[in-house]
Scaffold this motif. Structure first.
Motif, PDB file in Angstrom:
ATOM      1  N   ASP A  58       0.751  -1.111   0.122  1.00  0.00           N
ATOM      2  CA  ASP A  58      -0.002   0.010  -0.245  1.00  0.00           C
ATOM      3  C   ASP A  58       0.757   1.299  -0.139  1.00  0.00           C
ATOM      4  O   ASP A  58       1.903   1.222   0.722  1.00  0.00           O
ATOM      5  N   ASP A  59       0.493   2.057  -0.863  1.00  0.00           N
ATOM      6  CA  ASP A  59       1.353   3.293  -0.914  1.00  0.00           C
ATOM      7  C   ASP A  59       1.117   4.314   0.467  1.00  0.00           C
ATOM      8  O   ASP A  59       1.825   5.271   0.846  1.00  0.00           O
ATOM      9  N   SER A  60       0.014   4.000   1.164  1.00  0.00           N
ATOM     10  CA  SER A  60      -0.174   4.966   2.325  1.00  0.00           C
ATOM     11  C   SER A  60       0.437   4.276   3.686  1.00  0.00           C
ATOM     12  O   SER A  60       0.174   2.921   3.895  1.00  0.00           O
ATOM     13  N   ALA A  61       1.348   4.972   4.062  1.00  0.00           N
ATOM     14  CA  ALA A  61       1.952   4.323   5.348  1.00  0.00           C
ATOM     15  C   ALA A  61       0.849   4.045   6.375  1.00  0.00           C
ATOM     16  O   ALA A  61       0.944   3.182   7.419  1.00  0.00           O
ATOM     17  N   ALA A  62       0.076   4.930   6.696  1.00  0.00           N
ATOM     18  CA  ALA A  62      -1.056   4.599   7.845  1.00  0.00           C
ATOM     19  C   ALA A  62      -1.699   3.389   7.455  1.00  0.00           C
ATOM     20  O   ALA A  62      -1.948   2.569   8.333  1.00  0.00           O
ATOM     21  N   MET A  63      -1.950   3.028   6.238  1.00  0.00           N
ATOM     22  CA  MET A  63      -2.702   1.689   5.692  1.00  0.00           C
ATOM     23  C   MET A  63      -1.743   0.708   5.944  1.00  0.00           C
ATOM     24  O   MET A  63      -2.335  -0.436   6.681  1.00  0.00           O
ATOM     25  N   ASP A  75      -3.175  -3.054  -2.316  1.00  0.00           N
ATOM     26  CA  ASP A  75      -4.040  -1.719  -2.813  1.00  0.00           C
ATOM     27  C   ASP A  75      -4.021  -1.647  -4.391  1.00  0.00           C
ATOM     28  O   ASP A  75      -3.162  -2.289  -4.948  1.00  0.00           O
ATOM     29  N   ASN A 105      -4.775   1.810  -6.216  1.00  0.00           N
ATOM     30  CA  ASN A 105      -4.239   3.082  -6.586  1.00  0.00           C
ATOM     31  C   ASN A 105      -2.995   3.131  -5.701  1.00  0.00           C
ATOM     32  O   ASN A 105      -2.969   3.612  -4.846  1.00  0.00           O
ATOM     33  N   MET A 106      -1.720   3.183  -6.709  1.00  0.00           N
ATOM     34  CA  MET A 106      -0.528   3.492  -6.135  1.00  0.00           C
ATOM     35  C   MET A 106       0.422   4.263  -7.142  1.00  0.00           C
ATOM     36  O   MET A 106       0.128   3.872  -8.295  1.00  0.00           O
ATOM     37  N   PRO A 107       1.292   5.063  -6.585  1.00  0.00           N
ATOM     38  CA  PRO A 107       2.233   5.492  -7.791  1.00  0.00           C
ATOM     39  C   PRO A 107       3.297   4.244  -8.388  1.00  0.00           C
ATOM     40  O   PRO A 107       3.423   3.231  -7.830  1.00  0.00           O
ATOM     41  N   THR A 166     -10.171   1.220  -2.040  1.00  0.00           N
ATOM     42  CA  THR A 166     -11.259   2.100  -1.806  1.00  0.00           C
ATOM     43  C   THR A 166     -12.203   1.748  -3.100  1.00  0.00           C
ATOM     44  O   THR A 166     -13.259   2.341  -3.037  1.00  0.00           O
ATOM     45  N   GLU A 167     -11.614   1.103  -3.910  1.00  0.00           N
ATOM     46  CA  GLU A 167     -12.472   1.074  -5.330  1.00  0.00           C
ATOM     47  C   GLU A 167     -13.496  -0.038  -4.999  1.00  0.00           C
ATOM     48  O   GLU A 167     -13.207  -1.178  -4.702  1.00  0.00           O
ATOM     49  N   GLY A 224     -10.084  -6.540 -11.638  1.00  0.00           N
ATOM     50  CA  GLY A 224      -9.269  -7.457 -10.812  1.00  0.00           C
ATOM     51  C   GLY A 224      -9.235  -8.998 -10.833  1.00  0.00           C
ATOM     52  O   GLY A 224      -8.360  -9.689 -10.850  1.00  0.00           O
TER      53      GLY A 224
END
Lengths: 120, 218
Positions: A8-13, A52, A54-56, A83-84, A93
């Motif tokens: 996941d690109d979100s560190a919180a996630m 996840d 959506n990631m860069p 979130t999709e 997917g």
């Protein structure tokens, strides 16, 4: 207990998924995008990958396609956590080779139950 | 209608992006911008020179944009109350319902900006709200502020500006193209209806916040 790669690109996630899985006794590796995940997946062996979408750099569905083409990951469950929530995206997917689709916000109990199910 | 280009001329309404068509949009003569109004639990993103407005009591809003790419957006949320957890010894507040939902609210906005071409490292954050609007309530505003600050820190983002806390509700208008935010403090007399609306939102959050669907492709 399983070896799991959480992407996941979100560190919180990553932190939340990591705490949830390690709390249930799993060993968790983390990656911040699809490319980093591929690099780790090539040198380590995992029983499960959770990613996840959506990631860069490299998105999660591209990662799933790459993993499915690797002999060592052909039979490994690949879960999408995103979130999709559209049918369109889920079908994409499924076609990419994902094992299952979990929509955020995630519920820890449901995540662990799904992990247990795909690992059995 | 005034001629195009004349002062106060109403420009053509920029199309709303997919998924945002249901939001209320109107022409605001004072700012000469099409303006989208968001309510608790909603967010909006745009790549046009328009405005986004909301009224915050104890809720918080993040105004986020990529100045180089010319995309920006705003959310409006509060954290659901964390019930005593039946889950057992591994439960950590870092994965409590509140944190999970707050992260989801932030991620939804950030993901949509990234889909429009925004880059994580260029994102500019401005934070508003989290007021203590009713003395009879526990300080849910402070809780919302704590969350959003810790989220920004964990993710490694920086706060460009903020106006949080205090005891008054705020009306904010965000202009993502310029990155400018107009903040107006509202009088206490308006607190009640704002707090009522937030309470309804908080109650509706209960179930919805606690996890989306799971589908296995057999």
């Amino acid at each position: 207990m399983a070896r799991i790669l959480a992407v996941d690109d979100s560190a919180a996630m990553r932190q939340m998924v990591g705490i949830t899985l390690t709390g249930a006794g799993h060993e968790v590796y983390q990656a911040a995008d699809g490319r980093e995940a591929l690099q780790i997946a090539e040198r380590e062996r995992f029983d499960l990958v959770i990613t996840d979408v959506n990631m860069p750099v490299m998105d999660g569905l591209t990662l799933v396609r790459h993993l499915r083409n690797m002999p060592s990951y052909r039979g490994v469950p690949l879960l999408v956590l995103t979130t999709e929530a559209t049918t369109e995206k889920k079908l994409e997917g499924k076609a990419a080779g994902a094992t299952g689709w979990l929509v955020k916000p995630f519920n820890p109990d449901r995540l662990l139950a799904t992990v247990a199910k795909v690992l059995s | 209608m005034a001629a195009i280009g004349a002062p106060g001329a109403r420009s053509a309404q920029p199309p709303a992006l997919r998924g945002f068509e249901h939001l209320q949009r109107f022409w605001e003569p004072d700012t000469e911008r099409w303006t989208t109004k968001i309510l608790p639990g909603e967010y909006y993103v745009t790549c046009h020179d328009e405005a986004i407005t909301t009224v915050l009591g104890s809720c918080v809003s993040a105004c986020v944009r990529d100045p180089l790419r010319g995309v920006g957006g705003m959310n409006h949320f509060m954290l659901p109350a964390d019930a005593a957890s039946p889950r057992g010894p591994w439960v950590d507040p870092a994965v409590g319902l509140a944190t999970r939902y707050g992260s989801y609210a932030m991620e939804s906005l950030i993901n949509d900006l990234m889909k429009l071409g925004a880059a994580r490292q260029r994102l500019e954050f401005k934070l508003f709200g989290g007021g203590r609007v009713l003395t009879s309530m526990t300080d849910v505003g402070a809780r919302n502020i704590d969350f959003i600050h810790s989220f920004i820190e964990i993710e490694g983002y920086k706060i460009a500006a903020q106006d949080v806390g205090g005891t008054q509700p705020r009306k904010i208008v965000y202009f993502p193209a310029a990155g400018r935010v107009k903040v107006r403090r509202l009088r206490a007399i308006e607190n009640r209806s704002i707090a009522d609306r937030e309470q309804i939102y908080l109650e509706s959050l209960g179930k919805q916040a606690d996890g989306g669907e799971v589908e296995l492709f057999a």
